[in-house]
Design a protein around this motif. Structure first.
Motif, mmCIF file in Angstrom:
data_model
loop_
_atom_site.group_PDB
_atom_site.id
_atom_site.type_symbol
_atom_site.label_atom_id
_atom_site.label_comp_id
_atom_site.label_asym_id
_atom_site.label_seq_id
_atom_site.Cartn_x
_atom_site.Cartn_y
_atom_site.Cartn_z
ATOM 1 N N GLY A 194 0.795 -1.189 -0.036
ATOM 2 C CA GLY A 194 -0.116 -0.062 0.136
ATOM 3 C C GLY A 194 0.954 1.356 0.047
ATOM 4 N N MET A 195 0.244 2.379 -0.101
ATOM 5 C CA MET A 195 0.741 3.729 -0.343
ATOM 6 C C MET A 195 0.763 4.525 0.979
ATOM 7 S SD MET A 195 2.485 3.460 -3.270
ATOM 8 C CE MET A 195 2.554 4.913 -3.869
ATOM 9 N N SER A 196 0.295 4.357 2.010
ATOM 10 C CA SER A 196 0.217 5.011 3.222
ATOM 11 C C SER A 196 1.431 4.822 3.844
ATOM 12 C CB SER A 196 -0.922 4.733 4.220
ATOM 13 O OG SER A 196 -1.194 3.438 4.504
ATOM 14 N N LEU A 197 1.771 5.490 4.965
ATOM 15 C CA LEU A 197 3.270 5.498 5.454
ATOM 16 C C LEU A 197 3.457 4.278 5.991
ATOM 17 C CD1 LEU A 197 3.747 8.889 6.842
ATOM 18 C CD2 LEU A 197 4.666 8.159 4.774
ATOM 19 N N GLY A 198 2.678 3.488 6.849
ATOM 20 C CA GLY A 198 2.716 2.196 7.514
ATOM 21 C C GLY A 198 3.116 1.089 6.577
ATOM 22 N N SER A 199 2.240 1.020 5.489
ATOM 23 C CA SER A 199 2.329 0.432 4.536
ATOM 24 C C SER A 199 3.572 0.314 3.641
ATOM 25 C CB SER A 199 0.906 0.149 3.689
ATOM 26 O OG SER A 199 -0.096 0.076 4.433
ATOM 27 N N LEU A 200 3.824 1.476 3.283
ATOM 28 C CA LEU A 200 5.163 1.721 2.596
ATOM 29 C C LEU A 200 6.484 1.226 3.275
ATOM 30 C CD1 LEU A 200 5.001 5.353 0.856
ATOM 31 C CD2 LEU A 200 5.082 3.088 -0.255
ATOM 32 N N ALA A 201 6.304 1.296 4.671
ATOM 33 C CA ALA A 201 7.372 0.911 5.504
ATOM 34 C C ALA A 201 7.504 -0.565 5.262
ATOM 35 C CB ALA A 201 7.303 0.989 6.779
ATOM 36 N N VAL A 202 6.539 -1.517 4.796
ATOM 37 C CA VAL A 202 6.854 -2.713 4.615
ATOM 38 C C VAL A 202 6.829 -3.318 3.291
ATOM 39 C CG1 VAL A 202 6.104 -3.545 6.902
ATOM 40 C CG2 VAL A 202 4.140 -3.353 5.358
ATOM 41 N N THR A 203 6.855 -2.074 2.268
ATOM 42 C CA THR A 203 6.782 -2.263 0.882
ATOM 43 C C THR A 203 8.093 -2.150 0.244
ATOM 44 O OG1 THR A 203 4.535 -1.551 0.307
ATOM 45 C CG2 THR A 203 6.369 -1.334 -1.302
ATOM 46 N N GLY A 204 8.600 -2.873 -0.635
ATOM 47 C CA GLY A 204 9.951 -3.147 -1.304
ATOM 48 C C GLY A 204 10.426 -2.240 -2.299
ATOM 49 N N ASN A 205 9.536 -1.652 -3.158
ATOM 50 C CA ASN A 205 9.786 -0.966 -4.092
ATOM 51 C C ASN A 205 10.370 0.539 -3.862
ATOM 52 O OD1 ASN A 205 8.927 1.165 -6.397
ATOM 53 N ND2 ASN A 205 9.035 -0.741 -7.435
ATOM 54 N N ALA A 206 11.442 0.737 -4.183
ATOM 55 C CA ALA A 206 12.371 2.078 -4.059
ATOM 56 C C ALA A 206 11.520 3.081 -4.633
ATOM 57 C CB ALA A 206 13.792 1.806 -4.449
ATOM 58 N N PHE A 207 11.048 3.140 -5.709
ATOM 59 C CA PHE A 207 10.475 4.206 -6.254
ATOM 60 C C PHE A 207 9.215 4.551 -5.520
ATOM 61 C CE2 PHE A 207 6.936 5.665 -9.092
ATOM 62 C CZ PHE A 207 7.562 6.938 -9.470
ATOM 63 N N LYS A 208 8.474 3.721 -5.069
ATOM 64 C CA LYS A 208 7.128 3.905 -4.159
ATOM 65 C C LYS A 208 7.594 4.365 -2.949
ATOM 66 C CE LYS A 208 4.070 1.107 -6.656
ATOM 67 N NZ LYS A 208 4.747 0.676 -7.739
ATOM 68 N N ARG A 209 8.653 3.758 -2.134
ATOM 69 C CA ARG A 209 9.062 4.113 -0.938
ATOM 70 C C ARG A 209 9.621 5.551 -0.904
ATOM 71 N NH1 ARG A 209 10.381 0.050 2.881
ATOM 72 N NH2 ARG A 209 12.129 1.562 3.769
ATOM 73 N N ALA A 210 10.407 6.213 -1.835
ATOM 74 C CA ALA A 210 10.830 7.464 -2.140
ATOM 75 C C ALA A 210 9.809 8.433 -2.054
ATOM 76 C CB ALA A 210 11.665 7.528 -3.327
ATOM 77 N N GLY A 211 8.563 8.145 -2.408
ATOM 78 C CA GLY A 211 7.325 8.993 -2.352
ATOM 79 C C GLY A 211 6.997 9.516 -0.951
ATOM 80 N N ALA A 212 7.464 8.725 0.125
ATOM 81 C CA ALA A 212 7.073 9.224 1.670
ATOM 82 C C ALA A 212 7.477 10.467 1.953
ATOM 83 C CB ALA A 212 7.391 7.746 2.372
ATOM 84 N N GLY A 213 8.843 10.684 1.553
ATOM 85 C CA GLY A 213 9.493 12.016 1.883
ATOM 86 C C GLY A 213 10.022 11.916 3.261
ATOM 87 N N ILE A 214 9.888 10.816 4.125
ATOM 88 C CA ILE A 214 10.347 10.718 5.318
ATOM 89 C C ILE A 214 10.952 9.413 5.494
ATOM 90 C CG2 ILE A 214 8.678 12.493 6.330
ATOM 91 C CD1 ILE A 214 7.269 10.001 7.496
ATOM 92 N N PRO A 215 11.852 8.997 6.646
ATOM 93 C CA PRO A 215 12.268 7.907 6.648
ATOM 94 C C PRO A 215 11.236 6.751 7.219
ATOM 95 C CG PRO A 215 13.649 9.533 7.854
ATOM 96 C CD PRO A 215 12.357 10.070 7.533
ATOM 97 N N LEU A 216 11.225 5.737 6.578
ATOM 98 C CA LEU A 216 9.996 4.801 6.587
ATOM 99 C C LEU A 216 10.805 3.552 7.914
ATOM 100 C CD1 LEU A 216 8.989 4.151 3.013
ATOM 101 C CD2 LEU A 216 7.829 5.421 5.041
#
Length: 422
Positions: free
Chosen positions: A145-167
């Motif tokens: 998923g694309m919300s912060l908690g879900s992104l923290a357990v997502t592998g894709n670097a491109f999608k993770r970079a969209g968080a804008g903060i450390p995951l």
């Protein structure tokens, strides 16, 4: 197919640059029925995308549409927060009788919000609350998923970079066959758990997709999933299965983990649970994990009553007699035969094919070929997407209700698109 240039000006000038699917399919869709979509000019497209898996029963399924129209015409409750409604009761009773009880699954049902990432967030939050720990283990190439908690357990670097903060509070481990079978399953994971100097905080839970959809159609073996369940049990970690895209019959059984014979502690479900593409998600968990205080996790759009109506209708129509699973497996064999032929025709351009039920991926040797194939397929009247860390996989996700003839037609178009591209 001759495509006239559609008027896309308002989308290009007013809509955000974040839009994505429309870039690969540059037309304006107007109506849809079953496994077919039609644009404003009347061009027909076979849909092997199915709303990213949210339309397992096809577009505007007539059985579900009738139930929805009848409910709306009698002024049934549309928005109900988490109030008790007749629509919710009908869904819960049907879900219990049709899905949970026949599979001997004891789960409590939580309505965390309208989307899959809402379900994942609630699952992570609950696991941390139950265990009193922060760390969650996920897997390479996972997508949750694309919300912060879900992104923290997502592998894709491109999608993770969209968080804008450390995951933070997430630790990745190798998914099944990530190391090409050179290392015994979970040897690294368990070594970290055993070693007090490893730096791995004791995890609250492990979250896994049995088939990684966005990650490239990576299919976990049943024995790998069983070993994972055993590791979780021995090390006091909850097992969360993210069944958002692969559940609701996509791999054959209603839940994708059924084939492995495991019972996860927590399961997240969304996408096709409403059956009609209406926003809805579930977080299912064992009764002893239901430690929530009233209102501790809430949200305005938990009670999408029209979605409850179509969800109950879908369960009654397709899951009461056990035929859907058999049909999905048969359709999957049909796709696999086509994959064998394509692979034989293009041994150098294709790396391998992978799949279960009605989710399949064809990995291309040159990642750019996958995107070009998807675009050529669109020109020929077929909607397919790509997945994988480099979009190197052509992904097939047709409706479970697709006919054998429509499936054959789409597979012929795909074969032609590959032939004309590579």
């Amino acid at each position: 197919m001759t495509i006239t240039q559609p008027d896309l000006s308002v989308f290009e000038t007013l809509e955000s640059e974040v839009r994505s699917y429309c870039r690969g399919w540059p037309t304006v869709f107007d109506r849809a029925q079953g496994s077919k979509m039609y644009d404003e000019d009347g061009h027909e497209y076979l849909d092997f995308f199915a709303g990213a898996g949210s339309l397992n029963y096809g577009h505007n399924n007539p059985v579900l549409k009738r139930a929805l129209i009848d409910y709306l015409e009698r002024d049934g409750v549309v928005h109900g927060l988490d109030m008790s409604t007749s629509a919710k009761r009908a869904f819960l009773e049907t879900f219990q009788e049709t899905i949970l009880r026949p599979r001997d699954l004891p789960y409590k049902v939580m309505f965390p919000g309208p989307t899959g990432t809402n379900a994942v967030e609630s699952a992570l939050k609950l696991a941390r609350k139950v265990k009193g720990r922060e760390s969650i283990v996920s897997f390479t190439n996972a997508f949750h998923g694309m919300s912060l908690g879900s992104l923290a357990v997502t592998g894709n670097a491109f999608k993770r970079a969209g968080a804008g903060i450390p995951l933070v509070h997430g630790t990745p481990m190798p998914f099944d066959n990530y190391l090409d079978g050179r290392t015994p399953d979970f040897i690294w994971f368990e070594r970290l758990l055993e070693d007090s100097g490893s730096g791995l905080n004791q995890p609250a839970a492990v979250i896994v997709e049995t088939v990684q959809g966005e990650g490239g159609i990576n299919v976990a073996r049943t024995e790998w999933l069983r070993k994972l369940a055993d590791v979780c049990k021995r090390w006091d970690m909850l097992l969360i299965v993210d069944d958002i895209q692969m559940g609701c019959g996509r791999t054959g059984g209603f839940f994708s983990f059924e084939e492995a014979g495991i019972v996860p502690d927590i399961v997240t479900v969304s996408k096709s649970i409403s059956g009609y593409g209406l926003p809805m998600s579930l977080c299912l968990f064992k009764p002893e994990l239901d430690v929530w205080e009233p209102g501790e996790h809430n949200g305005t759009f938990r009670g999408n009553n029209p979605a409850f109506v179509t969800a109950a209708a879908a369960l009654n129509a397709y899951w009461a007699d056990g035929q859907m699973e058999k049909q999905t497996i048969a359709r999957g064999e049909q796709i696999e035969q086509a994959m064998v032929a394509i692979r034989a025709e293009h041994p150098e351009a294709t790396r391998e094919y992978r799949g279960r039920g009605l989710v399949w991926g064809l990995e291309m040797t040159d990642p750019e070929h996958a995107t070009k194939i998807a675009r050529r397929a669109f020109d020929l009247g077929l909607l397919v997407e790509t997945s994988g860390p480099e979009s190197e996989v052509v992904k097939l996700l047709p409706a479970l209700t697709i006919s054998p003839e429509e499936l054959d037609e789409g597979l012929r178009i795909l074969a032609r698109a590959i032939r004309e591209t590579v």
